[in-house]
Design a protein around this motif. Structure first.
Motif, short mmCIF file in Angstrom:
data_model
loop_
_atom_site.label_atom_id
_atom_site.label_comp_id
_atom_site.label_asym_id
_atom_site.label_seq_id
_atom_site.Cartn_x
_atom_site.Cartn_y
_atom_site.Cartn_z
N ASP A 245 -45.72 1.35 -6.58
CA ASP A 245 -45.45 0.21 -7.48
C ASP A 245 -45.64 -1.09 -6.70
OD1 ASP A 245 -44.65 -1.52 -9.35
OD2 ASP A 245 -42.62 -0.68 -9.61
N ARG A 246 -46.59 -1.92 -7.14
CA ARG A 246 -46.87 -3.16 -6.43
C ARG A 246 -45.74 -4.17 -6.57
NH1 ARG A 246 -52.89 -4.12 -6.08
NH2 ARG A 246 -53.78 -2.09 -6.47
N THR A 247 -44.84 -3.97 -7.56
CA THR A 247 -43.80 -4.98 -7.78
C THR A 247 -42.58 -4.76 -6.90
OG1 THR A 247 -42.88 -3.65 -9.56
CG2 THR A 247 -44.48 -5.33 -10.18
N THR A 248 -42.47 -3.58 -6.26
CA THR A 248 -41.31 -3.40 -5.37
C THR A 248 -41.48 -4.30 -4.16
OG1 THR A 248 -42.48 -1.49 -4.53
CG2 THR A 248 -40.60 -1.05 -5.93
N LEU B 183 -47.01 0.53 1.65
CA LEU B 183 -48.16 -0.27 2.03
C LEU B 183 -47.77 -1.74 1.94
CD1 LEU B 183 -51.03 1.59 0.14
CD2 LEU B 183 -50.52 1.65 2.59
N SER B 184 -48.17 -2.51 2.95
CA SER B 184 -47.85 -3.93 2.95
C SER B 184 -48.79 -4.66 2.01
CB SER B 184 -47.98 -4.49 4.37
OG SER B 184 -49.35 -4.44 4.73
N ASP B 185 -48.44 -5.92 1.70
CA ASP B 185 -49.29 -6.73 0.82
C ASP B 185 -50.71 -6.81 1.37
OD1 ASP B 185 -47.25 -7.15 -0.87
OD2 ASP B 185 -46.66 -9.10 -0.04
N ARG B 186 -50.80 -6.94 2.71
CA ARG B 186 -52.13 -7.09 3.32
C ARG B 186 -52.96 -5.82 3.14
NH1 ARG B 186 -51.88 -8.20 9.45
NH2 ARG B 186 -51.26 -6.04 9.23
N GLU B 187 -52.31 -4.68 3.32
CA GLU B 187 -53.03 -3.41 3.17
C GLU B 187 -53.51 -3.22 1.73
OE1 GLU B 187 -50.91 -0.55 6.50
OE2 GLU B 187 -49.74 -1.18 4.76
N ILE B 188 -52.64 -3.63 0.79
CA ILE B 188 -53.04 -3.52 -0.60
C ILE B 188 -54.22 -4.44 -0.88
CG2 ILE B 188 -52.28 -4.00 -2.97
CD1 ILE B 188 -49.57 -2.96 -2.23
N ALA B 189 -54.21 -5.61 -0.27
CA ALA B 189 -55.30 -6.56 -0.47
C ALA B 189 -56.62 -5.97 0.06
CB ALA B 189 -55.00 -7.87 0.24
#
Ligand SMILES: Nc1ncnc2c1ncn2[C@@H]1O[C@H](COP(=O)(O)OP(=O)(O)O)[C@@H](O)[C@H]1O
Ligand SMILES: [Mg+2]
Lengths: 260, 428
Positions: free
Chosen positions: B157-160, B167-173
């Motif tokens: 879930d990206r909102t957690t 996964l960190s925000d950077r990894e998701i990016a």
């Protein structure tokens, strides 16, 4: 012995003091009888009196029943069939049997008839086997009905045809004696008439012994009749005499419908 | 039939009391019917819930997120003389660098984890197979590692808050950039069937377990089928009826009810302890399963032999067939469909059996499929057991998927049994 047909009258089977026990049940008591060749001998009597049991002594089918004990002396052509050197497998080729319910193998008509000759090694090659099959089916009075479909399963025939097939199958091993245990009791009147006609034909070549619960049938097809009651052979003699002038009161009661 | 005496009273069916009895009887019948339908419905609902929950959690394991990338195979990293020993880790890093030029050396360690750990070996195998690639560019589709697979399948879930996320925000990016570039695909997960087990969920497959189960069942069949039929024929057709055979009979029925774990303990003590047979081998597993299948096959065979009508035996005996000819020429062929049905059902049971295999060590972690019945292997149920025990998220879906595969085999086998029975059903 009074001759009825040419070649008839010789004693084929003689039994003396035959006793059969199923466990504790004394099913046959002191049965002694001489059965003539080339004749139809009928066994009659109320159900449970031991007719089938005695018939099954004659080809040693009782050997296959657990707990069945046979005592006494039974001779086929003067030869003790319970002697240790007699192989029951061989005996059953000489004494064929037809059962109450038609029981063809779930195989082709041809294979049904060929089975006996095959296991006993009676045919040297295929054409000899073909010949035996045709001859047996002809003598079983069913050749014309099945000659075009010998590959069809035996179970696809009608009840009466199945029973004649079973007779042909029993004939195929060239037996001397044919045992029939109520061969018509599962059949309709027309099929019954056909089988009776066939039996009358068969007696020219075989010693036929038939169990029946129908006294009319015994009167129609047999020359000799044996009346069994409660495991005993009560009376044995010319069929005509048994039915018109029985000497034992039990026979008379049975024939007039008071027991059975 | 004689007529009943004239004095017998006629029954008045219109009598209200009789009518009430009749109504009550009908009502009872209706109630019974409704109860039957209800219980049938309940059974089907359970089955549906089971299958639906398995399918809901398992279907995602049947696809796998892949990334298609250009891998630069420079001669600096891969020696053409010895392509097997190349620095493929570096090949991967350099190729990723080409896609993400702004990522520095330190972040590179993080970035590299987008690709499955198996990617370097896939590149290596491709290069070894075709050394002319050295000095050029290889376009290859490789699986992404499990966290990114989960991200792509919507399991993360990206909102957690970032600190609670795997996964960190950077990894998701990074992943989103690959996705925008059209490099991400989610094809059918062939690896699930073509790979053996692995520490990495995205690489783990059932090949080892499938082969292990196949060998175990083969051994089980080869042992229990002839032995079971032989024992059943002897007991049914030839054995004398005495105390000794009674005892054997009672014990066979008891054996069929013994919990499977007991057979496992027996196998552990006898096969592994006394005979020193190899641990974890499908051969030993098959022997253990045969112990369990044997009573099932004996009982099914005896029932099938008993069901052959006595008239057939009499017919053959009356023609002078020997006991042995009657059994092998008539009774056994007629009983075969029943015997095969019982055997298939026994084997299906064996296929799903877990406990005895655990005891003889068929739950080992083995990363290559067995090539014979004597090599260490797992089996389908023990593989499920292993995966269910693994903490990685990716194994949860794979566990369900493996259960679905196992159920698929079981249903196929039982269906085969039904079809066989239908096909050979005979009327006498
Ligand atoms: N296989 C058997 N086992 C035990 N008892 C039997 C068996 N066959 C027949 N009997 C018994 O033997 C007696 C005679 O039976 P059976 O010969 O079949 O009579 P029938 O053919 O005259 O009707 C009966 O009391 C029957 O219960
Ligand atoms: Mg009878």
């Amino acid at each position: 012995m009074n001759q009825q047909e040419t070649g008839a009258g010789e004693i084929k089977i003689s039994a003396r003091d035959v006793q059969v026990h199923y466990g504790d049940n004394h099913a046959l008591v002191d049965v002694s009888v001489d059965i003539s060749d080339k004749m139809v001998t009928a066994f009659i009597g109320p159900s449970g009196c031991g007719k089938s049991t005695f018939l099954r002594c004659l080809n040693r089918m009782n050997d296959t029943i657990d707990g069945c004990r046979v005592e006494g002396d039974i001779r086929l052509d003067g030869e003790d069939i319970y002697a240790p050197e007699v192989d029951p497998v061989h005996l059953r080729a000489r004494v064929g049997m037809v059962f109450q319910k038609p029981n063809p193998f779930p195989k082709s008509i041809y294979d049904n008839v060929a089975y006996g000759p095959r296991i006993h090694g009676l045919a040297k090659n295929r054409s000899e086997l073909d010949e035996i099959v045709e001859k047996s089916l002809r003598r079983g009075a069913i050749w014309d009905e099945v000659k075009d479909r010998l590959d069809a399963p035996g179970t696809s025939l009608s009840g009466g045809q199945q029973q004649r097939l079973c007779i042909a199958r029993a004939i195929a091993t060239s037996p001397e004696v044919l045992l029939m245990d109520e061969p018509c009791s599962a059949l309709d009147p027309i099929a019954t008439a056909q089988i009776e006609e066939l039996i009358d034909e068969l007696r020219r070549q075989f010693c036929v012994i038939m169990v029946t619960h129908s006294m009319q049938q015994a009167a129609r097809v047999s020359q000799r009749t044996a009346f069994f009651h409660l495991g005993q052979l009560v009376e044995y003699g010319e069929t005509g005499q048994i039915f018109t002038n029985p000497s034992d009161p039990r026979t008379e009661s049975y024939i007039t419908g008071r027991i059975g | 039939m004689k007529d009943s005496p004239a004095s017998a009273p006629r029954v008045n069916w219109k009598d209200p009391q009789l009518a009430a009895t009749l109504r009550a009887r009908h009502a009872r019948e209706r109630r019974l019917k409704i109860l039957g339908l209800l219980s049938l419905g309940a059974a089907f609902a359970m089955l549906f819930i089971l299958l639906a929950s398995l399918a809901a959690s398992g279907y995602k394991a049947f696809v796998q997120t892949h990334v298609t990338m250009d891998f630069v195979i420079s001669a600096r990293n891969v020696n053409p003389e010895n392509p097997e020993k190349g620095k493929y880790r570096k090949v991967i890093a350099e190729s990723l660098q080409a896609v993400f030029p702004e990522v520095g050396r330190k972040e590179m360690r993080q970035l590299r984890k987008i690709l499955s750990n198996g990617a370097q070996y896939m590149v290596r195998d491709a290069v070894v197979a075709d050394p002319s690639l050295i000095g050029g560019v290889l376009r290859l589709t490789v699986p992404v590692s499990d966290p990114y697979d989960q991200l792509n399948k919507g399991e993360i879930d990206r909102t957690t808050p970032e600190s609670n996320r795997r996964l960190s925000d950077r990894e998701i990016a990074w992943f989103d950039r690959l996705k925008e570039a059209g490099m991400i695909s989610t094809p059918f997960n062939k690896a699930l069937f073509l790979n053996a087990d692995s520490r990495f969920p995205e690489l783990a497959g059932l090949k080892g377990a499938l082969w292990g189960s196949f060998y175990a069942l083969l051994v089980c069949f080869l042992l229990s089928f002839p032995l079971g039929i032989g024992a059943a024929i002897w007991l049914e057709e030839f054995a004398p009826k005495n105390r000794f055979t009674d005892i054997i009979e009672v014990n066979i029925n008891n054996l069929a009810a013994v919990p499977s774990v007991v057979f496992g303990l027996l196998a552990l003590a006898v096969f592994l302890g006394w005979f020193n047979l190899p641990r974890s081998a499908a051969f030993v597993g098959g022997m253990t399963l045969a112990l369990m299948t044997l009573p099932t096959i004996i009982i099914a065979t005896r029932a099938a032999l008993k069901a052959v009508p006595p008239s057939i035996r009499e017919a053959a005996l009356g023609l002078g067939a020997s006991r042995q000819q009657v059994v092998f020429g008539h009774v056994l062929p007629l009983a075969m469909p029943g015997i095969l049905t019982g055997t298939i059902i026994g084997l299906a049971q064996a296929l799903g059996e877990t406990a005895p295999l655990l005891l003889i060590g068929m739950n080992a972690f083995i990363t290559s499929a067995p090539e014979s019945a004597f090599e260490p292997a797992t089996a389908l149920p023990t593989q499920i057991f292993i995966w269910a025990d693994s903490p990685e998220r990716g194994f949860a879906a794979r566990t369900s998927a493996a259960i679905l595969v196992l159920l698929g085999f079981l249903i196929t086998m039982n269906l085969a049994a039904v079809i066989l029975r239908r096909k050979f059903e005979r009327k006498w």
